[in-house]
Enzyme design. Structure first.
Site, PDB file in Angstrom:
ATOM      1  N   ASP A   1     -19.399  60.109  48.272  1.00 27.99           N
ATOM      2  CA  ASP A   1     -19.105  59.959  49.674  1.00 27.99           C
ATOM      3  C   ASP A   1     -19.324  58.631  50.345  1.00 27.99           C
ATOM      4  O   ASP A   1     -18.306  58.237  50.827  1.00 27.99           O
ATOM      5  CB  ASP A   1     -20.151  60.936  50.524  1.00 27.99           C
ATOM      6  CG  ASP A   1     -20.531  60.673  51.709  1.00 27.99           C
ATOM      7  OD1 ASP A   1     -19.792  59.963  52.359  1.00 27.99           O
ATOM      8  OD2 ASP A   1     -21.236  61.595  52.394  1.00 27.99           O
TER       9      ASP A   1
ATOM     10  N   HIS B   1     -16.352  65.315  45.449  1.00 30.01           N
ATOM     11  CA  HIS B   1     -15.847  64.045  45.879  1.00 30.01           C
ATOM     12  C   HIS B   1     -14.969  63.355  44.921  1.00 30.01           C
ATOM     13  O   HIS B   1     -13.890  62.326  45.360  1.00 30.01           O
ATOM     14  CB  HIS B   1     -16.966  63.174  46.383  1.00 30.01           C
ATOM     15  CG  HIS B   1     -17.652  63.619  47.625  1.00 30.01           C
ATOM     16  ND1 HIS B   1     -18.486  64.691  47.671  1.00 30.01           N
ATOM     17  CD2 HIS B   1     -17.453  63.036  49.135  1.00 30.01           C
ATOM     18  CE1 HIS B   1     -18.888  64.827  49.030  1.00 30.01           C
ATOM     19  NE2 HIS B   1     -18.297  63.961  49.743  1.00 30.01           N
TER      20      HIS B   1
ATOM     21  N   HIS C   1     -12.072  69.259  63.504  1.00 28.79           N
ATOM     22  CA  HIS C   1     -12.821  69.013  62.303  1.00 28.79           C
ATOM     23  C   HIS C   1     -11.669  68.454  61.258  1.00 28.79           C
ATOM     24  O   HIS C   1     -10.741  69.083  61.328  1.00 28.79           O
ATOM     25  CB  HIS C   1     -13.503  70.056  61.522  1.00 28.79           C
ATOM     26  CG  HIS C   1     -14.214  69.785  60.370  1.00 28.79           C
ATOM     27  ND1 HIS C   1     -13.472  69.678  59.075  1.00 28.79           N
ATOM     28  CD2 HIS C   1     -15.551  69.460  60.209  1.00 28.79           C
ATOM     29  CE1 HIS C   1     -14.598  69.655  58.154  1.00 28.79           C
ATOM     30  NE2 HIS C   1     -15.757  69.426  58.825  1.00 28.79           N
TER      31      HIS C   1
ATOM     32  N   TYR D   1     -12.960  62.662  53.044  1.00 33.98           N
ATOM     33  CA  TYR D   1     -11.897  62.537  53.840  1.00 33.98           C
ATOM     34  C   TYR D   1     -10.602  61.559  53.694  1.00 33.98           C
ATOM     35  O   TYR D   1      -9.693  61.493  54.691  1.00 33.98           O
ATOM     36  CB  TYR D   1     -12.396  62.355  55.422  1.00 33.98           C
ATOM     37  CG  TYR D   1     -13.517  63.476  55.802  1.00 33.98           C
ATOM     38  CD1 TYR D   1     -12.862  64.753  56.329  1.00 33.98           C
ATOM     39  CD2 TYR D   1     -14.697  63.368  56.133  1.00 33.98           C
ATOM     40  CE1 TYR D   1     -13.609  65.611  56.724  1.00 33.98           C
ATOM     41  CE2 TYR D   1     -15.611  64.222  56.395  1.00 33.98           C
ATOM     42  CZ  TYR D   1     -14.972  65.605  56.740  1.00 33.98           C
ATOM     43  OH  TYR D   1     -15.839  66.606  56.875  1.00 33.98           O
TER      44      TYR D   1
ATOM     45  N   ASP E   1     -16.748  59.361  55.284  1.00 32.14           N
ATOM     46  CA  ASP E   1     -17.009  60.067  54.013  1.00 32.14           C
ATOM     47  C   ASP E   1     -15.986  60.058  53.113  1.00 32.14           C
ATOM     48  O   ASP E   1     -14.828  60.337  53.679  1.00 32.14           O
ATOM     49  CB  ASP E   1     -17.438  61.705  54.333  1.00 32.14           C
ATOM     50  CG  ASP E   1     -17.793  62.628  53.174  1.00 32.14           C
ATOM     51  OD1 ASP E   1     -17.409  62.271  51.907  1.00 32.14           O
ATOM     52  OD2 ASP E   1     -18.396  63.532  53.366  1.00 32.14           O
TER      53      ASP E   1
END
Length: 422
Positions: free
Chosen positions: A343, A353, A241, A293, A290
């Site tokens: 996102d 975010h 992840h 990331y 997203d």
């Protein structure tokens, strides 16, 4: 050896060209004529981003611009007060302070004395008498909000902010959270995963309390979390992840143990997380892009590049991700015109975010290198990649601590001078 091509990189890291690298560091979602819920969701995302990206790529759109003023106004609204719909974040008050202050910092907005004073007071109420910070007043101390509080106070950077921290109690509390296998519980009797390791070590690093006892066996625990894919899960046996991988690799970098990881597999896994159409990152295999990331995967790049350079003992000049497409995704798809970042286009903005998308934008604009004298990752000031207007450039965030580089130096220098107090 100066690495300047994909083939050179693969040769230097023993990555198999045919099986481990997805061309141009992207991932596609071919359904082979058998659509699934996953492939249909991916197509929906592509349909939402293509109208935003295509005019820019065709040269028919205005120069892409960071909506700095709108984002600053959005962030100040969060400092003025949050509505009842934020009740679910009542145990995340230090995080809200950190997310907003770091975002303002990245946007070049000075932290006023009033904002700093209010932030310090809020964080002081969250500090537990036995050590560590809680998510809110009267709650249990928790490793995650402790990280957020320490890093928020580092951003403020005043004597008042530093004197708020009960460093001795914090070290004693972290040692109580430490487990024999090298992991940390998130709180007394809480869960164990690599978030706890990263949050504990990053806080300790800034405060100069990264003691041998605190570090013992951490590398062994993290190495056991690396999966067959090459990424890292939250706990041994769990799926790789992006967020956990960042926490794990950043923690390894802080304790000088990155060589315990399979860097070849990690390189292949990371490079395969950047999306072909969108340009942003996904967090796991076969998941959607997203914006957050942009940091969790993007910040892995300078850390991993420095680890690879040290492993080869030679200069390496390579980018493990495509900077322009990532910035295009952030600026064209993640900005809410009224303020805040998100996102993806069909989502609303939020402070989490906003923080991590801006952080990823900073990471993608700057190039980093390993400095043996400082024993730290530093930026190369003459190497920037700015998509759109030159005013889009953000200051340099530290890829491990995710606060601006001068703040890292300031808090570490302050507590280095006071190490005898611990």
């Amino acid at each position: 050896m100066r690495i300047s091509s994909k083939e050179d990189l693969l040769h230097s890291t023993n990555v198999d060209l045919e099986t481990d690298w997805v061309d141009s560091a992207v991932v596609s979602f071919a359904d082979d004529g058998f659509p699934t819920e996953t492939s249909e969701a991916q197509l929906e995302v592509q349909d939402s981003v293509e109208p935003l990206l295509d005019p820019y790529k065709a040269g028919t759109a205005n120069p892409v611009k960071l909506l700095r003023d709108a984002h600053i106004q959005y962030l100040y609204k969060g400092l003025e007060g949050l509505g009842p719909w934020f009740v679910s974040l009542d145990a995340s008050r230090p995080w809200l302070v950190y997310w907003i202050l770091h975002s303002l910092d990245l946007l070049g907005e000075p932290i006023s004395k009033d904002v700093a004073s209010r932030a310090i007071a809020t964080l002081a109420q969250c500090q537990h008498a036995s050590g560590g910070f809680a998510g809110g007043h009267g709650q249990l101390p928790h490793v995650a909000p402790t990280y957020a509080a320490i890093h928020a106070l580092a951003i403020i950077g005043t004597s008042e902010a530093f004197e708020t921290i009960k460093r001795q109690e914090l070290l004693e509390w972290l040692l109580r959270m430490k487990q024999p296998d090298g992991s940390f519980t998130m709180h007394d009797g809480g869960e164990v995963d690599v978030r706890g390791t990263y949050c504990a070590l990053s806080s300790a690093k800034l405060l100069n309390i990264l003691t041998p006892e605190l570090v013992a066996n951490c590398g062994d625990f993290i190495a056991r979390c690396q999966t067959h894919e090459g990424g890292i899960g939250g706990y041994p046996g769990l799926e790789a992840h992006g967020g956990y991988t960042f926490c794990a690799v950043a923690a390894m970098e802080m304790i000088g143990k990155t060589e315990m990881l399979d860097l070849s597999k990690l390189t292949a896994w990371l490079c395969s997380r950047q999306m072909e159409v969108e340009g942003g990152f996904q967090g796991r295999s076969n998941k959607l892009v997203d914006g957050c990331y942009s940091f969790w995967q993007g910040a892995l790049v300078p850390i991993l590049e420095c680890a690879l350079a040290r492993a080869s003992d030679e200069e390496e000049d390579v980018d493990l991700f495509n900077r322009d497409p990532l910035q295009e995704y952030i600026l064209l798809c993640c900005q809410e015109p009224k303020g805040g970042l998100r996102d993806k286009p069909d989502k609303g903005p939020d402070y989490y975010h906003t923080c991590y998308v801006l952080s990823g934008l900073s990471i993608s604009q700057h190039k980093y290198t390993w400095n043996a004298e400082q024993e730290d990752i530093i930026n190369c000031p003459d190497q920037t990649t700015i998509v759109g207007l030159k005013e889009n450039q953000l200051p340099v965030t530290h890829p491990i601590h995710n606060i601006l580089v001068p703040h890292v130096a300031r808090i570490r220098a302050h507590f280095l001078d006071h190490i005898e107090d611990v």
